[in-house]
Write a protein that holds these residues in place. Structure first.
Motif, PDB file in Angstrom:
ATOM      1  N   ASP A 134       0.827  -1.208   0.000  1.00 20.30           N
ATOM      2  CA  ASP A 134       0.000   0.000   0.000  1.00 20.30           C
ATOM      3  C   ASP A 134       0.862   1.259   0.000  1.00 20.30           C
ATOM      4  O   ASP A 134       0.533   2.247  -0.665  1.00 20.30           O
ATOM      5  CB  ASP A 134      -0.929   0.004   1.222  1.00 20.30           C
ATOM      6  CG  ASP A 134      -2.048  -1.017   1.107  1.00 20.30           C
ATOM      7  OD1 ASP A 134      -2.292  -1.490  -0.025  1.00 20.30           O
ATOM      8  OD2 ASP A 134      -2.671  -1.331   2.133  1.00 20.30           O
ATOM      9  N   VAL A 177      -3.178  10.355  11.140  1.00 15.09           N
ATOM     10  CA  VAL A 177      -2.875   8.921  11.169  1.00 15.09           C
ATOM     11  C   VAL A 177      -2.902   8.407  12.609  1.00 15.09           C
ATOM     12  O   VAL A 177      -3.429   7.324  12.892  1.00 15.09           O
ATOM     13  CB  VAL A 177      -1.504   8.653  10.523  1.00 15.09           C
ATOM     14  CG1 VAL A 177      -1.093   7.200  10.719  1.00 15.09           C
ATOM     15  CG2 VAL A 177      -1.546   8.977   9.031  1.00 15.09           C
ATOM     16  N   ASP A 181      -7.384   7.140   7.608  1.00 11.24           N
ATOM     17  CA  ASP A 181      -6.778   6.455   6.465  1.00 11.24           C
ATOM     18  C   ASP A 181      -6.304   7.553   5.515  1.00 11.24           C
ATOM     19  O   ASP A 181      -7.055   8.027   4.665  1.00 11.24           O
ATOM     20  CB  ASP A 181      -7.805   5.547   5.799  1.00 11.24           C
ATOM     21  CG  ASP A 181      -7.213   4.732   4.662  1.00 11.24           C
ATOM     22  OD1 ASP A 181      -5.977   4.766   4.484  1.00 11.24           O
ATOM     23  OD2 ASP A 181      -7.984   4.077   3.942  1.00 11.24           O
TER      24      ASP A 181
END
Length: 314
Positions: free
Chosen positions: A74, A292, A297
């Motif tokens: 990611d 965060v 997200d």
């Protein structure tokens, strides 16, 4: 989560909308002409090369540690989006293949931190639109480094909440963006007052208090800076309407994440100013890291909406 918009922050109870808080909807984002594109080209080439080196480090660590593929995949996808944003107006190209120097997750974290520092080093040389992108990418890189275990400083980039006095008078465009950032901080201070009331005694409440104090300090710094620049600072609204009901510690943390995520939009706009880029980039990064921390997200380009203009190919 989708990139934040300029109008999705707290709503003003008295005015029925928050046009003050995130009011910089593009005043600084004029599409530059050919001269500006040419001036940005060396910066873009440097930044794309740095991004390609970082991607090579990701490839090397993923090859050496396949077990980390889910965690690193990611983050690597974010870096690919960074490259796309930084390569706009350059001829289309794929990432340059090369041997990465990182051999472990710790090496990769350090590479993310170093690369984020390189973004900030080019802030003053960039056009307003590119400066916004660089600051956003630097904030994302700092969040990556922290997620991978490296929380060292990027560079001495004006992170102090007490920036030096501005010239008098403060340029109109800078003053307008700074007023919007100040208004956003007024709302954040109010919001954290609500957050703190619902957090349990212990580390979470201490985190809330630290964030509350940090936003107070940032608010006060912007007020001083505007006053020194000959501009009357925007006052706090009489009240603010929350975006959702806060009723326990979980929803309080969600509100904190929401506040910080939306602040990144105000600070991305402030990064387009001339004199305030280092302080704005530091504030954007701090809000991204706090977002965060509270469970947000974070998007690959914090503070930038999908429609934010950047120099296009001529």
């Amino acid at each position: 989560m989708p990139a934040p918009t300029r109008r999705s922050f707290l709503a003003l109870g008295a005015l029925g909308g928050l046009h003050l808080l995130c009011g910089c909807t593009g005043e600084h984002d004029h599409t530059p002409g050919k001269a500006a594109e040419d001036a940005d080209r060396p910066v873009r080439l440097r930044q794309v090369a740095a991004t390609d080196a970082l991607l090579a480090d990701y490839a090397a660590v993923l090859a050496a540690s396949p077990a980390d593929a889910d965690r690193l995949g990611d983050l690597r996808d974010d870096v690919l989006q960074h490259r796309e944003a930084l390569a706009r107006s350059l001829p289309s190209s794929s990432p340059t293949a090369g041997a990465g120097t990182a051999r472990s997750v710790a090496d990769l974290a350090a590479a993310e931190r170093r690369t984020a520092g390189l973004r900030l080093a080019d802030l003053t040389a960039a056009s307003p639109a590119l400066a916004k992108a660089l600051a956003s990418v630097a904030a994302s890189g700092a969040a990556h480094a922290a997620a991978l275990g490296d929380t060292g400083p990027l560079t001495d980039d004006g992170a102090s909440p007490s920036p030096s006095p501005a010239p008098v008078p403060l340029p109109t465009a800078d003053a307008d963006a700074l007023q919007s950032a100040l208004a956003a901080e007024h709302a954040a201070v109010y919001g954290y007052g609500v957050v703190g009331a619902f957090l349990p005694v212990g580390p979470q409440r201490e985190d809330g208090r630290a964030a509350y104090a940090a936003h107070q300090a940032r608010r006060d710094a912007w007020q001083r800076l505007l006053g020194t620049g000959g501009v009357s600072p925007t006052a706090a609204a009489p009240g603010y309407r929350l975006p959702f009901q806060v009723k326990d510690a979980a929803t309080a943390a969600q509100l904190a994440a929401h506040l910080e995520t939306q602040l990144t939009a105000a600070y991305a706009d402030l990064c387009a100013t001339t004199a305030l880029r280092p302080q704005a980039a530091a504030a954007l990064r701090e809000s991204a890291l706090r977002a965060v921390h509270w469970g947000a997200d974070l998007p690959a380009l914090p503070g930038l909406a999908p429609t934010d203009p950047t120099p296009a190919a001529s």
